[in-house]
Structures are given as structure tokens and as C-alpha cells.
Design a protein around this motif. Sequence first.
Motif, PDB file in Angstrom:
ATOM      1  N   LYS A 142      -8.867  -1.950   1.157  1.00 21.01           N
ATOM      2  CA  LYS A 142      -9.062  -2.856   2.304  1.00 21.01           C
ATOM      3  C   LYS A 142      -9.926  -4.019   1.856  1.00 21.01           C
ATOM      4  O   LYS A 142     -10.909  -3.806   1.152  1.00 21.01           O
ATOM      5  CB  LYS A 142      -9.893  -2.160   3.373  1.00 21.01           C
ATOM      6  CG  LYS A 142      -9.206  -1.190   4.229  1.00 21.01           C
ATOM      7  CD  LYS A 142     -10.184  -0.843   5.359  1.00 21.01           C
ATOM      8  CE  LYS A 142     -10.031   0.589   5.798  1.00 21.01           C
ATOM      9  NZ  LYS A 142     -10.886   0.931   6.925  1.00 21.01           N
ATOM     10  N   VAL A 169     -12.162  -7.199   3.518  1.00 22.31           N
ATOM     11  CA  VAL A 169     -12.623  -7.901   4.712  1.00 22.31           C
ATOM     12  C   VAL A 169     -12.618  -9.390   4.382  1.00 22.31           C
ATOM     13  O   VAL A 169     -13.243  -9.814   3.415  1.00 22.31           O
ATOM     14  CB  VAL A 169     -14.043  -7.444   5.094  1.00 22.31           C
ATOM     15  CG1 VAL A 169     -14.540  -8.170   6.332  1.00 22.31           C
ATOM     16  CG2 VAL A 169     -14.059  -5.934   5.319  1.00 22.31           C
ATOM     17  N   ARG A 198      -7.976 -12.955   8.790  1.00 20.98           N
ATOM     18  CA  ARG A 198      -6.803 -12.232   8.276  1.00 20.98           C
ATOM     19  C   ARG A 198      -5.495 -12.873   8.743  1.00 20.98           C
ATOM     20  O   ARG A 198      -4.438 -12.642   8.162  1.00 20.98           O
ATOM     21  CB  ARG A 198      -6.869 -10.757   8.646  1.00 20.98           C
ATOM     22  CG  ARG A 198      -6.472 -10.392  10.061  1.00 20.98           C
ATOM     23  CD  ARG A 198      -6.681  -8.899  10.245  1.00 20.98           C
ATOM     24  NE  ARG A 198      -5.931  -8.285  11.316  1.00 20.98           N
ATOM     25  CZ  ARG A 198      -6.294  -8.269  12.597  1.00 20.98           C
ATOM     26  NH1 ARG A 198      -7.397  -8.899  12.970  1.00 20.98           N
ATOM     27  NH2 ARG A 198      -5.566  -7.647  13.496  1.00 20.98           N
ATOM     28  N   VAL A 201      -8.861  -6.416   8.874  1.00 21.69           N
ATOM     29  CA  VAL A 201      -8.900  -6.413   7.404  1.00 21.69           C
ATOM     30  C   VAL A 201      -7.527  -6.784   6.856  1.00 21.69           C
ATOM     31  O   VAL A 201      -6.543  -6.808   7.587  1.00 21.69           O
ATOM     32  CB  VAL A 201      -9.252  -5.000   6.843  1.00 21.69           C
ATOM     33  CG1 VAL A 201     -10.644  -4.562   7.270  1.00 21.69           C
ATOM     34  CG2 VAL A 201      -8.217  -3.965   7.258  1.00 21.69           C
ATOM     35  N   ARG A 252      -4.856  -5.495   3.927  1.00 25.44           N
ATOM     36  CA  ARG A 252      -4.628  -4.292   3.113  1.00 25.44           C
ATOM     37  C   ARG A 252      -3.890  -4.641   1.826  1.00 25.44           C
ATOM     38  O   ARG A 252      -2.975  -5.471   1.826  1.00 25.44           O
ATOM     39  CB  ARG A 252      -3.780  -3.287   3.886  1.00 25.44           C
ATOM     40  CG  ARG A 252      -4.439  -2.790   5.148  1.00 25.44           C
ATOM     41  CD  ARG A 252      -3.839  -1.473   5.611  1.00 25.44           C
ATOM     42  NE  ARG A 252      -4.166  -1.205   6.991  1.00 25.44           N
ATOM     43  CZ  ARG A 252      -5.337  -0.724   7.410  1.00 25.44           C
ATOM     44  NH1 ARG A 252      -6.308  -0.496   6.550  1.00 25.44           N
ATOM     45  NH2 ARG A 252      -5.552  -0.515   8.699  1.00 25.44           N
TER      46      ARG A 252
END
Length: 573
Positions: free
Chosen positions: A483, A485, A489, A533, A535
Motif C-alpha cells: 500500500k 499513501v 489517489r 491508498v 495499491r
Amino acid sequence: MTAQLPVESISKLSELHPKPNHIRFQYGTAGFRTLGNVLDSVLFRVGILAALRSKRLDGKTIGVMVTASHNPEHDNGVKLVDPRGEMLEAAWEVHATSLANAATTSDFVEQLEALIRSAKIDLSKPARVVYARDTRPSGPALVAALEDGFKAIGADARNAGVTTTPILHYFVRSINTKGTKNEYGEDSEDGYFTKLSSAFKKLVTGKPQLPPLVVDCANGVGAEGISKISPYLGESLTLIPHNTATTTPGALNNACGADYVKTSQKLPPSLASVLKPGQRACSLDGDADRLIYYYLDDRGQFHMLDGDKIAALVAAFIVELVKSAGLEGEIQVGVVQTAYANGSSTKYLAEVRSTHLFVYRMRDRVDRLSSPQRLPVRCVPTGVKHLHHAAEHFAVGVYFEANGHGTALFSPETQEKLESHEPTTPAQSTALNHLLSLTRLINQTVGDAISDMLLVETVLAHKSYSGLEWDSLYVDLPNRLVKVVVVDRHAFKTEDAERRLVSPKGLQAKIDDLVKRYDGGRSFVRPSGTEDVVRVYGEAVIKSQADELAFRVAGLVYDETGGDPATRPKEFI
Ligand code: 16G
Ligand code: MG
């Protein structure tokens, strides 16, 4: 006289459920999902929206499920279920989001009126809703807010109590098909458990009894489902439930459940002293719509059998039955996956015939059952609704996400064909009956851990497979999920079923360059639909390489999007 929106009662009750300032809600992949203690206004408004959706669909029953699935216990959420038991139509997700974000009661009422006009909702139609919740502590208060919404608009709402998400989906379809030729089942838990267990018993009659199955219930509502279905199954299958502490604070999904097992690729610690080498076990998630199997080998090593392995097992079995029933060429079986599907599973499925030859040779048996047809395998974006819709295009569409959510859909034409087909040999007749039983065993509205568990057990019983034999259908490529941050996003946009990035510009080319350096390398980046987040997935032939690839790509993502070098996680090589 045309019916009017009951503005007065809506306004009055809406004042009891004010929207918190500074929070923006979004109806995402799995409905609204966030901290349970900020969702009060959302639930009230969803109650009204569900009623309007029902009116729009001529009084068909709409489902509302209050759950946050595998999320931590303090989260909660809510999602709507359309009349055939499927996810809410995408256009209405947008309405849900804007209604949830109306700042004041009068803004909310104004938006409702606009929606009624634009969607041409006839308010004189009835509004029918069925609703349920999982075992989360925040559930009762949120359900009370939802009920205020029903009351405000005057919906005819049925409380299905505490139950699993798939059972709620089953109720919705059962209610809406009652008395029609497509009657799906009786709209009660008893109806559901009877339907599944009698299909299962028919399917395993005459097969050697499987050893007991350990079931990790994630300390969630699945524990109730497992304890309720056990008496229906009788001697046909013994379940040993664990993690059934639905009232222990903090226990839900904590170091247990399907998501824990899939993401950490580990045995839940609570099962460490329970599971014996060779014994099969499975984990449900917090609302019992995901399922992951696993076993320990002779050396005590953990082996996971995830959604991809379930898809491989089930799809090959259905292909064989279709052939044995003499319906080959008439019923096309297809499989739908997402980018998260392990590369080996996609390869296995695409070569289902040759792999079968291999499996049977290994077992020193003749390959009489394999299909000469190739299985079509499609890749779609993450999220059940994408998989479900793609699967509907096949005569039998098997879909599973690697995370264990999935099912198999038999199209209405297939259902009819199975019911009217005249078998010409006893073997054909047996296979046909098995297929018909599968249509009843499998929850065709949505992925269902309990139904999928019985499906897996059916195939294992038919093939006399242990976990080890099932596992050896193909060898998973090592993979790693990371993940990141990031500031925004939403700057991440994808194409090709999320396998490639189109924005931020230039990033995909850098990822491609990296991937080339790894044997069997594959990596993709997508924004999460449920968490703030991004991925990153990495896959390679060797575990250390899969880890390195995923972390390097994560590093690229972090740097590209203006992450502060000072806070750059160290493992992002
Ligand atoms: C939700 C989805 C699941 C998906 C996951 C992805 C439904 C009912 N559930 O749990 O299918 O795999 O989100 O989460 O649609 P992500 O976008 O955070 O990776
Ligand atoms: Mg779930």
C-alpha cells in the motif's frame, strides 16, 4: 392527484440525523464504508433512497445491508441491493453519493426532489425494502437511523435481523421472484439453509465422506450461519467452527478471517494449536461473502487455497459435468478474474485441458473427463459488480476474486436447457442432475462463503482430493501487495482492466522498464476503492524478486506523486 414527497416528515426526522461537517462520503466499490460513528446521517438518507429506488422499480423489493465486511470492528458501512439480488446500478451510486453529502436538511430535500424529477419516480408506487446487519457493535444504532429514513418516507420495510450479506441478497431475489416461474427460494433463513443443504446432500450422495472441516468464522456473523447450517447438513459434512466470539469487543476480523489469511498469507494464530497437518480449514470474512481455504503440509508448512484456486477447482468441475451430461458445445463455461488473479491460475484455466491430462496422469488415471474446449478467461476491474456483469455473458460464468469473493452464474437459458435436456445414458443423467443441484447449491446473487464452502467440499468429495491434491492443480507465482499513501489517489487512472496506468503520465513506462528486469515479472498499480491508498501488486518467479519488484514500484509511485522524501518508507528500496 399525483403523490407528493412527505417533505414535512422527512425534514423533521432529518434534523435528528444531521450530516457531520467536513466529511465527504462516497458510495464506493462496496457502498458507503467508514468509521461507524460518523455514518448516522448516511443511514437515514440511504433509507429514503432505498424507498425511492423501490418506487422507481415499480415497488420491487430493494435490499439494504449494514456491514463493513472484513474491515476493523470500528468501521461500518451500508450498501443497497437491486431486485435480482445484485449490486446497486452504477447510476444510482452517484445519487447515493450526492444525497449523502447534502449539507443541510433543505439541501437534502431539494436534491430528493431533483432526483424524483430526473429519474421520473412515480411516488404513488409502493416502496418495499428488506434490511439486515452484521454483528458490529455500531450496527443497532445505524439500523435505527435507517429505520427513521423508512419511517420518514413511509416505506414498507422488513427487518431481516442479523444475518450474512449473501443471505440478505438471497432474500431480495427470493422475495422478488415469489410466485413467478423463476422462483428463487423461500425468503427465510430456513428456506436458504434447506435449499443449500439439500442440494449439497444430493451432490455428495454415494461419495466417500470427507474428514471434518475447520471453519474460521472471523468472529463475525458467519459464526451464526455456520452454527445454523450444521444441523441441516447432518452427517453429510462435519464443520468445526472457530473464532465465533461475535460479542467480544475488538475480536471481529482481528488476526483471523479471510482477509487476514489472504493478505498476510498466514494461518490465523488462533488456529495454530488446532490445525493438524493435512487437515482442511477455511476462513470466512466478517460478513461471510469471502472464503479462503488452507492446510498445513507434513512439515507444518502453511499452504493457501485462495479465490483463484477455488475458481480453478470449480470451473474445471463444471466443464467436466457439462461434457459428461452430453451438453458440450451447447453450454459454454467461462471464467472471470481481475488483475489480482495469480498468473499461474490464468495460465492453468486457459489450458484447462492439458492440465487435466497432467493431473490425471499424476494420479495414474485415464483422462476421460477433460474437455477439448478451451475455457475463455476474461479480466475485469476489481469489484464484485464488474465480475458479476462479465460472468452474466457466459452460459455458465464462474467468477472469483483472488481475495475469495466469487460465485458461478447459470444464465436463464442454461437453466432451461438443463431442465429440458433429455439424457441418453445413465452417466449423462447423473451429470445432469449434478448440474441441476449445483444451480441450487450456488448462491447466484453474489459470492457467498457458506455456499462456496459447500461447493468446494462437493468437488473435493467427487474427486477424492485432499488440500494437497487440490493445491497441486498449479503452483502459485510468489506475489506481494504493497500500500502507498499518496497525496491524491484520484490522480491515478487505469485502463486495460486496471493493468496499466494512464495517469500520472509517464509512470507506466517506468513500471514497464522495471518489470522487464524480473523473471516472470508482472506488476500493476491502482487506486483503492475502499481505502485512501494506492495499491501495488508485484509477481515474479522467485519470492524475494516479487517482494523487490512490488517495493520498487511502490517507491516509483511514492516519488512520482510528490511524496516527501523524508517520510518515504524505507522498504521502498
Ligand atoms: C470491496 C469489493 C471487493 C473488492 C475490494 C477491493 C464488493 C462487494 N466488494 O471489498 O470486490 O475486491 O473492495 O478493495 O464489491 P480495494 O479497492 O480497496 O482494493
Ligand atoms: Mg465481505
